[in-house]
Structure formats: structure tokens, C-alpha cells
Design an enzyme around this catalytic site. Structure first.
Site, PDB file in Angstrom:
ATOM      1  CG  HIS A   1      -1.183  -1.963  -7.583  1.00 24.33           C
ATOM      2  ND1 HIS A   1      -0.320  -2.601  -8.427  1.00 24.33           N
ATOM      3  CD2 HIS A   1      -0.802  -2.315  -6.338  1.00 24.33           C
ATOM      4  CE1 HIS A   1       0.554  -3.299  -7.719  1.00 24.33           C
ATOM      5  NE2 HIS A   1       0.266  -3.144  -6.451  1.00 24.33           N
TER       6      HIS A   1
ATOM      7  CE  LYS B   1       4.852 -22.026  -9.005  1.00 28.54           C
ATOM      8  NZ  LYS B   1       4.984 -20.636  -9.450  1.00 28.54           N
TER       9      LYS B   1
ATOM     10  CG  ASP C   1      -1.646  -1.290   1.449  1.00 30.89           C
ATOM     11  OD1 ASP C   1      -2.219  -1.807   0.481  1.00 30.89           O
ATOM     12  OD2 ASP C   1      -1.592  -1.823   2.569  1.00 30.89           O
TER      13      ASP C   1
END
Length: 451
Positions: A68, A168, A40
Site C-alpha cells: 500500500h 498452517k 491495487d
């Protein structure tokens, strides 16, 4: 003789050295923008600035947990999975293998931008892991369980990021290339993964057939976007001169290895993630810009040494409109902590800094900057890895006089009040890194460029 790929350094059997192959050309370099605190910091705005003349903008890690916000011509854009640099219509957006991709989220975001008048060319790496709706459901269930067991949660975005990176690493994840090859085989693996989660979390509801139907419909839609990532990047780096921008999601203190573990994200959001998340060599990394907010904020729980749980913190929160783009949660606020930023610089090697939201400090009569940590009354030379120790550190502050005036109209460094200039110079000198930009407002125009 071997060719360049398997060169024997030109050493002949007689021991004479004759170089058959000269050093390969390095090619284009990428410019990297990374968060230097807990996220942020305003990375989107820096990327937007640099993307105005970029050819390619890349994401290398994270997923749609990133948030964003960029304001251009009074239109506010929110980006989650797409790089925020795509506001430039000439740019190609590349989503690398290190990113986890929620396909519905990707298409929805692309459509939203088209509605705001921004069409975009998006390329997706064939090796990127797909994030499914059930990963998001698992994230929610895991968070509930943590809440019940420990009375605290990790404060995840519930976007499924942790579960898909776990899959993953456990090698049970499914990649975009799996979706595009044999759909029958893909379906079997998808079902196995779904059942695996259902056996772990009995309360989990997954509409397996419905989800597979949706995924099948995405195949034709995603196919034209998919590229072999290594080849794509190699061509971009070694073709004609190009400006390539890499946009980090999250930030240094949220890095899975170097952040305030376990209250971190599931990917490497430091500079190493650029090479592994795009499949490119380190010698192609050029400028590395660290984005530093003029104070510190953090979302969710975890140690926060310079936090101000008082009027100062509240003032920073309201003036800075510190609410998460992805979560909608209020951010915790405190003074600028240069111990954190210096640590981020040790890992990333920033070549310059973008200092954002300086205008939020306009009303403070005096401003503190954290410059060192003490534990049990002893200074510690490094940033503590252990959360318990980090909770106990005592921040040593330097107090600088405030400037008590509005900086939002400043467009050059010289136009800033003298005490604001001193604040910036103090940060530069303490870190040994130059400040290249200073943000004094939301719009594109309110970024002062120093060099």
C-alpha cells in the site's frame, strides 16, 4: 443457574421463562476497508483518510505480500505488513492471528517508518503464524517448478505467503507463541520443518543454525509487542467507545475461496476473513467500504474479461502508473467491470464505495463499463467460478461519453464535469451502493467526500 457465558436462557425447570441475563451489549463496531477487484485499488489512501481519527488499525490476513502506498505532506510511505493507517501517530496497529508474519520484514518496515518520522505502537497476535526465510525460498523454487512443468506460473510475490499458509493448514506451521515459549522445542520443530522442505526441494539451501540464531535475537524484541488477540479485540470492542479500523490486504477476486482460483492469494480477503483473522463476532462488523478503481487492473496471469491489450490498456497503464508496489511488475489494464464488482458486493455486502483514480480517465472521449457477461451468446446471471469459462466470456459494455477535462483539482462532487458525475452515478445505480469517496489524485486532499 449458569452465568452469562453458559446461560440457559433463563428457563427454569418448572417451564416458566424468567430472563436472568439480558442480551449482551454488542460494543464497538469495526469499520472495514476491502478491495473489490484484483487489488491495487488504492485501499491505503482510504484507510489513511479513515485512520486520521482512529484508535486502532488492524490487519486480519495476508502478509508482506500486500503493498500500500500513501502520500502525506509529499512524503511517500510504502506499507507491506504494517497497516497503512499507522501514519496517525496516536493509533495502535494490531496484526491479527490471520496474518502471516515475517519478523525481519516487520522490524525493517517499522524502522523505515521511524526514519521518516513515524514512530508507531505495534501489537501482534500470539496466534499468528511466523513466516521464515525458507518459506520465501520455497516460494521461489515452487514457482520455478510450475514454470517448467506447465509453462506458466501463478505469479506469486515470492514472499513465502503460499508456503506458510500451506504449513498452517497442514498444522506444521510455527506460531509467534511457539517462538516465545521454549526456544529449545521451537528449534526442534523449526529444524523438522526445514528438513521437510529440503527433502521436497533438494535444491533448497537453508542456513538452519544461522536462521535460528537470528530468530533467537528477535525474541526479546517481539515479546513486548505480543498480545492474546482474542482478549485484545474483546477489550477493544467492549471497553470505552473506540474507532477501530480493519484494513484488508489483496482483494475479493484474489480470495482463496471466491477469487479467480488458482490465480489467487492464500487467505480470505473478503469480509469473513475479518472475523476469523481477528477473532471477533460478525455483529461487531459495522461499515464495510469497498474500494473500486475507476477502471480494472490485474497483476500476473489469469482470466481478465475486460482487459484491453491495445492502446487503451497502454494509456491506462502509463497514466495510472500501474506498476506493482511489491513486485515492480506492470499491471494489465482494462475497462471497469461491474460484473466483478457486483460479485464482490454479493460476498462482502458493501455499505458504501470509494471510487479511486477517476482522474486517469480524464482524456478518454468515450468510456466503456462492463455490465454483463455472455457465454456462447447466452447471458449468464452469475460470475463464473471456472477459469476456462471466464476466459471465454464476452463482456457486454455500456458506452458513456468522456469528459475530456482535468478533474485533479476538483474537491467537491459539483466541481466534477457533468459526464464524470454521470459516470459515478451510473456505477452507484448499477451496484445499488452509494459512492462515498471519489479519488482524483495521489494526495490526501484529492479524495472528494460525498457524504
Amino acid at each position: 443457574k449458569m452465568n452469562a457465558a453458559g446461560s440457559q436462557n433463563g428457563r427454569s425447570h418448572g417451564g416458566n421463562r424468567t430472563a436472568h441475563v439480558t442480551s449482551p451489549s454488542v460494543g464497538n463496531k469495526v469499520t472495514v476497508v476491502l478491495g473489490a477487484q484484483w487489488g491495487d485499488e488504492g485501499k491505503g489512501k482510504v484507510v489513511d483518510l479513515l485512520a486520521q481519527d482512529a484508535d486502532i488499525v488492524c490487519r486480519c490476513q495476508g502478509g508482506n505480500n500486500a503493498g500500500h502506498t500513501v502520500v502525506v505532506d509529499s512524503v511517500e510511505y510504502d506499507f507491506h505488513l504494517l497497516p497503512s493507517g499507522i501514519i496517525n501517530p496516536k493509533v495502535t496497529a494490531f496484526i491479527g492471528n490471520g496474518v502471516v508474519i515475517h519478523l525481519p520484514g516487520l522490524f525493517e518496515e517499522a524502522e523505515k517508518n521511524v526514519r521518516k518520522g513515524k514512530g508507531v505502537c505495534v501489537c501482534v497476535c500470539v496466534c499468528a503464524c511466523a513466516l521464515f526465510d525458507f518459506h520465501q525460498a520455497v516460494d521461489g523454487v515452487q514457482e520455478q517448478e510450475r514454470q517448467q512443468q506447465a509453462g506458466k506460473n501463478l505469479g506469486t510475490t515470492k514472499k513465502g505467503i503460499g508456503p506458510v499458509y500451506s504449513a498452517k493448514a497442514a498444522r506444521s506451521g510455527l506460531r509467534i507463541c511457539d517462538l516465545l515459549s521454549d526456544f529449545q522445542q521451537f528449534s526442534e520443530r523449526y529444524k523438522n520443518l526445514a528438513w521437510q522442505y529440503k527433502s521436497m526441494y533438494p535444491s533448497l539451501e537453508i542456513d538452519i543454525d544461522g536462521e535460528l540464531e537470528k530468530l533467537k535475537a528477535y525474541v526479546e524484541r517481539i515479546k513486548p509487542m505480543v498480545r492474546d488477540g482474542v482478549f485484545f479485540m474483546y477489550e477493544a470492542l467492549h471497553g470505552s467507545p473506540k474507532k477501530i479500523l480493519v484494513e484488508g490486504a489483496n482483494a475479493a477476486l484474489l480470495d482463496i475461496d471466491f477469487g479467480t482460483y488458482p490465480f489467487v492469494t492464500s487467505s480470505n480477503c473478503t469480509v469473513g476473513g475479518v472475523c476469523t483473522g481477528l477473532g471477533m463476532p460478525p455483529h461487531n462488523v459495522g461499515e464495510v467500504y469497498g474500494v473500486v478503481k475507476a477502471y480494472t487492473t490485474r497483476v500476473g496471469i489469469g482470466a481478465f474479461p475486460s482487459e484491453q491489450s491495445n492502446e487503451i490498456g497502454e494509456l491506462l497503464q502509463t497514466r495510472g502508473k500501474e506498476v506493482g508496489v511489491t513486485t515492480g511488475r506492470k499491471r494489465r489494464c482494462g475497462w471497469l467491470d461491474l460484473v466483478l464488482v457486483r460479485y464482490a458486493h454479493m460476498i462482502n455486502g458493501f455499505t458504501a464505495i470509494a471510487l479511486t483514480k477517476l482522474d486517469i480517465l480524464d482524456i478518454f472521449p468515450e468510456i466503456k463499463i462492463g455490465v454483463a457477461y455472455k457465454v456462447d451468446n447466452e447471458s449468464i446471471p452469475h460470475f463464473p467460478a471456472n477459469q476456462e469459462v471466464l476466459h471465454r466470456v464476452e463482456v457486454q459494455y455500456v458506452i458513456l461519453p468522456g469528459w475530456n477535462s482535468d478533474t485533479s483539482a476538483a474537491r467537491t462532487f459539483e466541481e466534477l464535469p457533468e459526464n464524470a458525475q454521470k459516470y459515478v452515478r451510473f456505477i452507484e445505480e448499477h451496484l445499488g451502493v452509494p459512492v462515498k469517496w471519489i479519488g482524483v489524485g495521489k494526495s490526501r486532499e484529492s479524495m472528494i467526500q460525498l457524504f
